[in-house]
Design a protein around this motif. Structure first.
Motif, PDB file in Angstrom:
ATOM      1  N   LEU A  57      45.356  45.438  27.549  1.00 60.62           N
ATOM      2  CA  LEU A  57      44.050  44.925  27.486  1.00 60.62           C
ATOM      3  C   LEU A  57      43.454  45.478  26.173  1.00 60.62           C
ATOM      4  N   ASP A  58      42.258  44.509  25.553  1.00 62.32           N
ATOM      5  CA  ASP A  58      41.178  44.968  25.040  1.00 62.32           C
ATOM      6  C   ASP A  58      39.769  44.306  24.921  1.00 62.32           C
ATOM      7  N   GLU A  59      39.372  45.437  25.306  1.00 63.71           N
ATOM      8  CA  GLU A  59      37.821  45.787  25.755  1.00 63.71           C
ATOM      9  C   GLU A  59      37.001  44.842  25.223  1.00 63.71           C
ATOM     10  N   SER A  60      37.435  44.424  24.095  1.00 66.72           N
ATOM     11  CA  SER A  60      36.231  43.695  23.121  1.00 66.72           C
ATOM     12  C   SER A  60      36.820  42.302  23.444  1.00 66.72           C
ATOM     13  N   MET A  61      37.874  41.821  24.600  1.00 69.51           N
ATOM     14  CA  MET A  61      37.708  40.365  25.065  1.00 69.51           C
ATOM     15  C   MET A  61      37.732  40.089  26.197  1.00 69.51           C
ATOM     16  N   PHE A  62      37.435  41.315  27.253  1.00 75.77           N
ATOM     17  CA  PHE A  62      37.646  40.899  29.234  1.00 75.77           C
ATOM     18  C   PHE A  62      36.784  42.377  28.935  1.00 75.77           C
ATOM     19  N   GLY A  63      35.212  41.947  29.889  1.00 74.03           N
ATOM     20  CA  GLY A  63      34.293  43.083  29.802  1.00 74.03           C
ATOM     21  C   GLY A  63      34.890  43.227  31.729  1.00 74.03           C
ATOM     22  N   ALA A  64      35.843  42.761  32.467  1.00 73.28           N
ATOM     23  CA  ALA A  64      36.810  43.405  33.579  1.00 73.28           C
ATOM     24  C   ALA A  64      37.881  42.213  33.913  1.00 73.28           C
ATOM     25  N   VAL A  65      38.582  43.339  34.318  1.00 70.56           N
ATOM     26  CA  VAL A  65      39.796  42.747  35.187  1.00 70.56           C
ATOM     27  C   VAL A  65      39.686  42.016  37.152  1.00 70.56           C
ATOM     28  N   VAL A  66      40.556  41.310  37.188  1.00 72.25           N
ATOM     29  CA  VAL A  66      40.156  41.003  38.103  1.00 72.25           C
ATOM     30  C   VAL A  66      42.289  41.340  38.739  1.00 72.25           C
ATOM     31  N   VAL A  67      42.344  42.014  39.563  1.00 70.96           N
ATOM     32  CA  VAL A  67      43.375  41.920  40.615  1.00 70.96           C
ATOM     33  C   VAL A  67      44.218  41.500  41.589  1.00 70.96           C
ATOM     34  N   LEU A  68      44.340  40.923  41.794  1.00 72.87           N
ATOM     35  CA  LEU A  68      45.216  39.970  42.887  1.00 72.87           C
ATOM     36  C   LEU A  68      46.304  40.091  43.391  1.00 72.87           C
ATOM     37  N   GLY A  69      46.566  41.028  45.039  1.00 71.44           N
ATOM     38  CA  GLY A  69      48.329  41.326  45.505  1.00 71.44           C
ATOM     39  C   GLY A  69      48.446  39.283  45.740  1.00 71.44           C
ATOM     40  N   PRO A  70      49.731  39.563  46.473  1.00 73.65           N
ATOM     41  CA  PRO A  70      49.777  38.088  46.557  1.00 73.65           C
ATOM     42  C   PRO A  70      49.253  37.014  47.548  1.00 73.65           C
ATOM     43  N   PHE A  71      49.356  36.091  46.540  1.00 69.77           N
ATOM     44  CA  PHE A  71      47.809  35.329  47.605  1.00 69.77           C
ATOM     45  C   PHE A  71      48.601  33.569  47.754  1.00 69.77           C
ATOM     46  N   ASP A  72      47.763  33.262  47.957  1.00 74.84           N
ATOM     47  CA  ASP A  72      48.162  31.481  48.240  1.00 74.84           C
ATOM     48  C   ASP A  72      47.772  30.445  47.634  1.00 74.84           C
ATOM     49  N   HIS A  73      45.864  31.211  48.192  1.00 74.44           N
ATOM     50  CA  HIS A  73      44.714  30.513  47.468  1.00 74.44           C
ATOM     51  C   HIS A  73      43.800  30.870  47.339  1.00 74.44           C
ATOM     52  N   LEU A  74      42.823  31.011  46.309  1.00 71.20           N
ATOM     53  CA  LEU A  74      41.431  31.415  46.676  1.00 71.20           C
ATOM     54  C   LEU A  74      40.582  30.264  47.105  1.00 71.20           C
ATOM     55  N   SER A  75      38.909  31.376  47.779  1.00 68.66           N
ATOM     56  CA  SER A  75      37.964  30.949  48.039  1.00 68.66           C
ATOM     57  C   SER A  75      37.385  30.133  46.575  1.00 68.66           C
ATOM     58  N   PRO A  76      36.422  28.200  47.122  1.00 62.41           N
ATOM     59  CA  PRO A  76      36.363  27.875  45.967  1.00 62.41           C
ATOM     60  C   PRO A  76      35.097  29.248  45.434  1.00 62.41           C
ATOM     61  N   ASP A  77      34.944  27.967  43.989  1.00 56.83           N
ATOM     62  CA  ASP A  77      33.549  29.486  42.618  1.00 56.83           C
ATOM     63  C   ASP A  77      34.319  30.951  43.238  1.00 56.83           C
ATOM     64  N   PHE A  78      35.010  30.736  42.739  1.00 56.05           N
ATOM     65  CA  PHE A  78      35.685  32.080  43.021  1.00 56.05           C
ATOM     66  C   PHE A  78      35.131  33.274  41.944  1.00 56.05           C
ATOM     67  N   LEU A  79      35.243  32.196  40.474  1.00 53.89           N
ATOM     68  CA  LEU A  79      35.218  33.593  39.042  1.00 53.89           C
ATOM     69  C   LEU A  79      33.166  33.533  39.472  1.00 53.89           C
ATOM     70  N   PHE A  80      32.910  32.371  39.404  1.00 50.93           N
ATOM     71  CA  PHE A  80      31.711  32.376  39.135  1.00 50.93           C
ATOM     72  C   PHE A  80      30.966  33.304  40.538  1.00 50.93           C
ATOM     73  N   HIS A  81      31.659  33.663  41.871  1.00 49.68           N
ATOM     74  CA  HIS A  81      30.359  34.301  42.551  1.00 49.68           C
ATOM     75  C   HIS A  81      30.956  35.970  41.879  1.00 49.68           C
ATOM     76  N   VAL A  82      31.524  36.697  41.830  1.00 45.75           N
ATOM     77  CA  VAL A  82      32.364  37.365  40.546  1.00 45.75           C
ATOM     78  C   VAL A  82      31.543  37.790  39.689  1.00 45.75           C
ATOM     79  N   ASN A  83      31.326  36.236  39.047  1.00 46.21           N
ATOM     80  CA  ASN A  83      30.543  37.291  38.002  1.00 46.21           C
ATOM     81  C   ASN A  83      29.206  37.163  37.410  1.00 46.21           C
ATOM     82  N   ARG A  84      28.310  36.383  39.002  1.00 45.60           N
ATOM     83  CA  ARG A  84      27.357  36.580  39.573  1.00 45.60           C
ATOM     84  C   ARG A  84      26.779  38.200  40.409  1.00 45.60           C
ATOM     85  N   ALA A  85      28.164  38.539  40.653  1.00 45.82           N
ATOM     86  CA  ALA A  85      27.808  40.678  40.892  1.00 45.82           C
ATOM     87  C   ALA A  85      28.136  41.397  40.046  1.00 45.82           C
TER      88      ALA A  85
END
Length: 300
Positions: A83-111
């Motif tokens: 991964l290129d640090e100039s392209m991404f500020g952070a990494v979201v690492v997910l395990g096996p999943f079915d679905h995510l809660s609404p506005d998932f990335l917006f909440h992560v971005n705020r934090a």
């Protein structure tokens, strides 16, 4: 024999008493800490979202598609190095999943915009149609309450699972030396705070396999960390010497039965310990695991 039994009794009573007191403190702290809500922000960060191979593509809702990239990942260490640090500020690492809660990335971005550099997300087991899945969900949420919600409630870092987490890419590339690197221990050593976001949920049909620190390593580090005043780190090391919830309750019931034939006053004491442990554990059970049972009884 009586002397040996009473020595064992006193030692176990002290051990489980310390365990129960520690659990109570974390359980109470969890009740007063309901995930710090970060304000809305216009600035949006770019994320690399790592998912297990052959997983479904996660739904990121209205988050701009040019600000995230979903990457199938078989080996976290190898993928992170590409991964290129100039392209991404952070990494979201997910395990096996079915679905995510609404506005998932917006909440992560705020934090992330609020200054948080490492986040543990809330893992929920769903569906829960079998008894084994229901028990696994209970264990998962009790751990969430004590070691994530409770820990952040007293100002310590959340426990880090190794999946369902968000990390600053620059830190991750610098500190992850191999696939076996214990990221949580490195973060605690460096006093990097690990936030826990209760409202940002990863729904998965299976429990997570969490990395653990061997008791021998925890023992060798404990007093050094304690005397350095790093209380969050000390607490995490201390947890390695505590019994699981099931073991603590089982020991209490066993001692209650043994002393029922030896000394009924001690048996009553162990009965009180078992009830107290059940009470503390009940504080860690969220409403959603109880409300569905109530609804099903009403409709029956």
């Amino acid at each position: 024999m009586d002397t040996f039994l009473h020595v064992v009794n006193e030692a176990l009573l002290l051990y489980l008493g310390i365990t129960a007191l520690y659990m109570l403190i974390m359980a109470v702290a969890a009740q007063f800490n309901r995930s710090q809500r970060y304000p809305r922000t216009e600035r949006l960060h770019r994320f690399a979202i790592l998912i297990p191979e052959n997983s479904p593509l996660p739904d990121m809702g209205d988050y701009p598609k040019d600000l995230y990239q979903v990457i199938p990942c078989r080996d976290l260490f190898e993928t992170v190095q590409t991964l290129d640090e100039s392209m991404f500020g952070a990494v979201v690492v997910l395990g096996p999943f079915d679905h995510l809660s609404p506005d998932f990335l917006f909440h992560v971005n705020r934090a992330f915009e609020g200054g948080v550099r490492v986040i543990q997300l809330h893992h929920v087991i769903e569906p829960r149609k079998t008894l084994a899945k229901k028990l696994a969900a209970l264990r998962e949420e009790i751990s969430n309450a004590f070691f994530r919600q409770g820990h952040t409630g007293v100002g310590f870092s959340s426990a880090l699972d190794g999946t369902d987490m968000v990390l600053e890419l620059a830190w991750l590339k610098k500190n992850m030396k191999s696939a076996r690197t214990n990221l949580e221990m490195r973060l605690l050593k460096q006093n990097v705070f690990i936030e826990y976001l209760e409202d940002v949920i990863v729904y998965s049909p299976q429990p997570r396999q969490r990395p653990v620190l061997a008791r021998s390593k925890a023992a060798s580090r404990f007093f050094e960390v304690l005397f350095s005043g790093r209380w969050g780190y000390t607490s995490r090391l201390f947890q390695r010497f505590l019994p699981s919830f099931g073991l603590a309750l089982g020991l209490s019931l066993l001692m209650m039965l043994i002393f029922a034939f030896v000394d009924w006053t001690e048996s009553l004491l162990w009965c009180g310990m078992a009830l107290f442990l059940l009470f503390v554990m009940s504080l860690g059970i969220p409403d959603y695991l109880v409300e569905k049972k109530k609804k099903s009884k009403k409709t029956a």
